[in-house]
Design an enzyme around this catalytic site. Structure first.
Site, PDB file in Angstrom:
ATOM      1  N   ARG A   1       2.655   1.989  32.058  1.00  0.00           N
ATOM      2  CA  ARG A   1       2.255   0.838  31.258  1.00  0.00           C
ATOM      3  C   ARG A   1       1.884  -0.353  32.138  1.00  0.00           C
ATOM      4  O   ARG A   1       2.552  -0.625  33.132  1.00  0.00           O
ATOM      5  CB  ARG A   1       3.397   0.444  30.305  1.00  0.00           C
TER       6      ARG A   1
ATOM      7  N   ARG B   1       9.093   4.359  34.601  1.00  0.00           N
ATOM      8  CA  ARG B   1       8.735   4.905  33.277  1.00  0.00           C
ATOM      9  C   ARG B   1       7.299   5.439  33.251  1.00  0.00           C
ATOM     10  O   ARG B   1       6.382   4.880  33.816  1.00  0.00           O
ATOM     11  CB  ARG B   1       8.848   3.809  32.225  1.00  0.00           C
TER      12      ARG B   1
ATOM     13  N   ARG C   1      11.934  -9.609  16.925  1.00  0.00           N
ATOM     14  CA  ARG C   1      12.124 -10.029  18.309  1.00  0.00           C
ATOM     15  C   ARG C   1      12.355 -11.526  18.438  1.00  0.00           C
ATOM     16  O   ARG C   1      12.592 -12.016  19.535  1.00  0.00           O
ATOM     17  CB  ARG C   1      10.856  -9.671  19.075  1.00  0.00           C
TER      18      ARG C   1
ATOM     19  N   ARG D   1       8.700 -10.663  30.716  1.00  0.00           N
ATOM     20  CA  ARG D   1       9.312  -9.997  29.551  1.00  0.00           C
ATOM     21  C   ARG D   1      10.817 -10.254  29.490  1.00  0.00           C
ATOM     22  O   ARG D   1      11.380 -10.460  28.426  1.00  0.00           O
ATOM     23  CB  ARG D   1       9.053  -8.483  29.615  1.00  0.00           C
TER      24      ARG D   1
ATOM     25  N   LYS E   1      15.527   1.795  24.227  1.00  0.00           N
ATOM     26  CA  LYS E   1      15.399   1.794  22.755  1.00  0.00           C
ATOM     27  C   LYS E   1      14.474   2.920  22.284  1.00  0.00           C
ATOM     28  O   LYS E   1      14.791   3.658  21.362  1.00  0.00           O
ATOM     29  CB  LYS E   1      14.851   0.444  22.245  1.00  0.00           C
TER      30      LYS E   1
HETATM   31  P1  AP5 Z   1      12.475   3.192  27.096  1.00  0.00           P
HETATM   32  O1  AP5 Z   1      13.144   4.071  26.090  1.00  0.00           O
HETATM   33  O2  AP5 Z   1      10.983   3.213  27.179  1.00  0.00           O
HETATM   34  O3  AP5 Z   1      13.004   1.686  26.964  1.00  0.00           O
HETATM   35  P2  AP5 Z   1      12.696   0.588  25.859  1.00  0.00           P
HETATM   36  O4  AP5 Z   1      13.968  -0.150  25.601  1.00  0.00           O
HETATM   37  O5  AP5 Z   1      12.018   1.199  24.669  1.00  0.00           O
HETATM   38  O6  AP5 Z   1      11.740  -0.339  26.696  1.00  0.00           O
HETATM   39  P3  AP5 Z   1      10.371  -1.034  26.350  1.00  0.00           P
HETATM   40  O7  AP5 Z   1       9.855  -1.583  27.633  1.00  0.00           O
HETATM   41  O8  AP5 Z   1       9.460  -0.121  25.584  1.00  0.00           O
HETATM   42  O9  AP5 Z   1      10.833  -2.168  25.456  1.00  0.00           O
HETATM   43  P4  AP5 Z   1      10.060  -3.426  25.199  1.00  0.00           P
HETATM   44  O10 AP5 Z   1      10.918  -3.976  24.128  1.00  0.00           O
HETATM   45  O11 AP5 Z   1       9.808  -4.308  26.348  1.00  0.00           O
HETATM   46  O12 AP5 Z   1       8.571  -2.909  24.828  1.00  0.00           O
HETATM   47  P5  AP5 Z   1       7.766  -2.835  23.491  1.00  0.00           P
HETATM   48  O13 AP5 Z   1       6.905  -1.659  23.556  1.00  0.00           O
HETATM   49  O14 AP5 Z   1       8.654  -3.004  22.294  1.00  0.00           O
HETATM   50  O15 AP5 Z   1      13.120   3.542  28.520  1.00  0.00           O
HETATM   51  C1  AP5 Z   1      12.672   2.930  29.716  1.00  0.00           C
HETATM   52  C2  AP5 Z   1      12.721   3.947  30.879  1.00  0.00           C
HETATM   53  O16 AP5 Z   1      14.093   4.268  31.130  1.00  0.00           O
HETATM   54  C3  AP5 Z   1      12.024   5.283  30.578  1.00  0.00           C
HETATM   55  O17 AP5 Z   1      11.394   5.720  31.735  1.00  0.00           O
HETATM   56  C4  AP5 Z   1      13.157   6.228  30.168  1.00  0.00           C
HETATM   57  O18 AP5 Z   1      12.872   7.583  30.465  1.00  0.00           O
HETATM   58  C5  AP5 Z   1      14.306   5.694  31.004  1.00  0.00           C
HETATM   59  N1  AP5 Z   1      15.597   5.840  30.313  1.00  0.00           N
HETATM   60  C6  AP5 Z   1      15.850   5.632  28.995  1.00  0.00           C
HETATM   61  N2  AP5 Z   1      17.147   5.840  28.731  1.00  0.00           N
HETATM   62  C7  AP5 Z   1      17.738   6.166  29.929  1.00  0.00           C
HETATM   63  C8  AP5 Z   1      19.090   6.469  30.302  1.00  0.00           C
HETATM   64  N3  AP5 Z   1      20.072   6.442  29.404  1.00  0.00           N
HETATM   65  N4  AP5 Z   1      19.327   6.714  31.604  1.00  0.00           N
HETATM   66  C9  AP5 Z   1      18.332   6.708  32.536  1.00  0.00           C
HETATM   67  N5  AP5 Z   1      17.028   6.433  32.223  1.00  0.00           N
HETATM   68  C10 AP5 Z   1      16.739   6.149  30.933  1.00  0.00           C
HETATM   69  O19 AP5 Z   1       6.904  -4.164  23.570  1.00  0.00           O
HETATM   70  C11 AP5 Z   1       5.914  -4.360  24.548  1.00  0.00           C
HETATM   71  C12 AP5 Z   1       5.225  -5.690  24.332  1.00  0.00           C
HETATM   72  O20 AP5 Z   1       4.594  -5.722  23.026  1.00  0.00           O
HETATM   73  C13 AP5 Z   1       6.117  -6.923  24.354  1.00  0.00           C
HETATM   74  O21 AP5 Z   1       6.350  -7.372  25.675  1.00  0.00           O
HETATM   75  C14 AP5 Z   1       5.265  -7.896  23.536  1.00  0.00           C
HETATM   76  O22 AP5 Z   1       4.216  -8.424  24.294  1.00  0.00           O
HETATM   77  C15 AP5 Z   1       4.682  -7.016  22.456  1.00  0.00           C
HETATM   78  N6  AP5 Z   1       5.521  -6.937  21.252  1.00  0.00           N
HETATM   79  C16 AP5 Z   1       6.035  -5.789  20.703  1.00  0.00           C
HETATM   80  N7  AP5 Z   1       6.748  -6.080  19.612  1.00  0.00           N
HETATM   81  C17 AP5 Z   1       6.697  -7.437  19.459  1.00  0.00           C
HETATM   82  C18 AP5 Z   1       7.258  -8.326  18.518  1.00  0.00           C
HETATM   83  N8  AP5 Z   1       8.026  -7.903  17.506  1.00  0.00           N
HETATM   84  N9  AP5 Z   1       7.022  -9.659  18.666  1.00  0.00           N
HETATM   85  C19 AP5 Z   1       6.257 -10.118  19.671  1.00  0.00           C
HETATM   86  N10 AP5 Z   1       5.688  -9.315  20.604  1.00  0.00           N
HETATM   87  C20 AP5 Z   1       5.904  -7.988  20.502  1.00  0.00           C
END
Ligand code: AP5
Length: 271
Positions: A192, A159, A120, A203, A41
Site C-alpha cells: 500500500r 504488509r 474514526r 496516520r 483489524k
Molecule cells: P492488518 O490486518 O492489515 O492491520 P489493520 O489494523 O487492518 O491496518 P490498516 O493499516 O489497514 O488500518 P488503517 O486503519 O490504517 O487502514 P484503513 O484501510 O482502514 O495487519 C497489518 C499487517 O500486520 C499485515 O501485514 C498482517 O499480515 C500483519 N498482522 C496482522 N495481525 C498480526 C499478528 N497478530 N501478528 C503478526 N502480524 C500480524 O484506512 C486507510 C486510510 O483510508 C486512512 O488512513 C484514511 O486516509 C482513509 N480512511 C478509511 N476509513 C476512514 C474513515 N472512517 N474516516 C476517515 N478516513 C478514512
C-alpha cells in the site's frame, strides 16, 4: 467451503449487488473493530468473518477499490479522498458519512457486519449511532485492539495486500504460499502507498488525535471490549472469540432474553 464473498454492494456502492450473499442468521453479529493502523483489524475481521459469517466492511477498502477505477469514473469527492489517504490523513467526515449512508443496506444485511476503519472520529461515531437508531440496528460490541508502536510499524512495513479480494499478508509473519500471489484468489499482492514511512507517521498522529478517543465513547455506552493484539493472528483471534463468549454469557446479545431483561431493568431504574 463457503464461496468467498465479493462484497460488491459495499466496495462499489448501492448500484451493485453482492454475487455471493451471506446466509441470513437468526442473530447476526454486529461488531465494530477499533485500533491503530497496522494493529491487525483487517486480519481479525477476515478470521471473524469466516467464523461468524458476518461481512467484513472496511471503509479503507472502499477507497482502495475506487483507486482502481479510471479517474473519469470517480466522483470529485472520491478523487480528493484518495489524495488525503495517500498522505496518511483522514478523509473528511462528510465524504465518509455520505459513503456509509448510501451503503446502509450492508448494515441491515441478514448475515451481520464487522465494521473496520469506521467510525474514526467522534463525529462519525455519533452519526453512526443516529443512523443505527433510525434503522433499528443494535451493536453487539466494539472490539478495541492494542499493540505497542514499534510492533505496529513493523507490521505495516511488511504488509502485502491482494489487489482483487483484499486479503492481507505479511512478508515474514504471514507470507503467501507463492511470492506476490494471493492464496485465496490468485490475485497480485501489492504494498500500500500509505505504508511508506512518511504516511505511516501521519496516520499514527491522526489515530492518536481523532480515533483513540472513541474508546471512551464506546466505554460509556457499555460496548467496549479491549483485546491485546500482541500474539500471532490465530492467538489474537482466539482471544477475541473468548472475549465475545464471555460478553455473551454475562451481558447477553441484543436479541437475547438476557439483553432484553437488562434493557427492561435499565428502563425501570430510569423512572
Ligand atoms: P492488518 O490486518 O492489515 O492491520 P489493520 O489494523 O487492518 O491496518 P490498516 O493499516 O489497514 O488500518 P488503517 O486503519 O490504517 O487502514 P484503513 O484501510 O482502514 O495487519 C497489518 C499487517 O500486520 C499485515 O501485514 C498482517 O499480515 C500483519 N498482522 C496482522 N495481525 C498480526 C499478528 N497478530 N501478528 C503478526 N502480524 C500480524 O484506512 C486507510 C486510510 O483510508 C486512512 O488512513 C484514511 O486516509 C482513509 N480512511 C478509511 N476509513 C476512514 C474513515 N472512517 N474516516 C476517515 N478516513 C478514512
Amino acid at each position: 467451503m463457503e464461496a468467498k464473498r465479493d462484497r460488491s454492494a459495499w466496495l462499489k456502492g448501492p448500484a451493485f449487488q453482492c454475487e455471493v450473499k451471506p446466509p441470513t442468521r437468526a442473530r447476526p453479529w454486529k461488531l465494530i473493530l477499533l485500533g491503530a493502523p497496522g494493529v491487525g483489524k483487517g486480519t481479525q475481521a477476515g478470521l471473524l468473518s469466516d467464523r461468524l459469517g458476518a461481512c467484513h466492511l472496511s471503509t479503507g477498502d472502499i477507497f482502495r477499490t475506487a483507486k482502481g477505477l479510471q479517474e473519469c469514473d470517480r466522483s470529485p469527492a472520491m478523487s480528493a479522498a484518495l489524495e488525503y489517504m495517500k498522505r496518511g490523513d483522514l478523509v473528511p467526515d462528510t465524504t465518509v458519512l455520505e459513503m456509509v449512508r448510501e451503503r446502509v443496506g450492508c448494515l441491515r444485511c441478514g448475515g451481520g457486519f464487522l465494521l473496520d476503519g469506521f467510525p474514526r472520529t467522534l463525529a462519525q461515531a455519533e452519526a453512526l449511532q443516529d443512523l443505527m437508531e433510525t434503522q433499528q440496528i443494535v451493536l453487539d460490541a466494539v472490539l478495541s485492539y492494542e499493540l505497542p508502536l514499534e510492533e505496529l510499524i513493523s507490521r505495516l512495513s511488511g504488509r502485502r495486500t491482494c489487489e482483487q479480494c483484499k486479503a492481507v499478508y505479511h512478508v515474514t509473519g504471514r507470507p503467501s504460499k507463492r511470492e506476490s500471489v494471493c492464496d485465496q484468489c490468485g490475485g497480485k499482492l501489492f504494498q500500500r502507498e500509505d505504508d511508506r514511512p512518511e504516511s505511516v507517521r501521519v496516520r499514527m498522529e491522526a489515530y492518536e488525535k481523532s480515533t483513540a478517543p472513541l474508546t471512551d465513547f464506546y466505554k460509556r455506552l457499555g460496548l467496549l471490549v479491549t483485546i491485546s493484539a500482541q500474539a500471532p493472528a490465530n492467538g489474537v483471534f482466539e482471544r477475541t472469540m473468548t472475549a465475545l463468549q464471555a460478553r455473551e454469557k454475562h451481558v447477553g446479545r441484543p436479541d437475547s432474553g438476557k439483553a432484553r431483561l437488562r434493557r427492561r431493568t435499565a428502563d425501570a431504574t430510569k423512572h
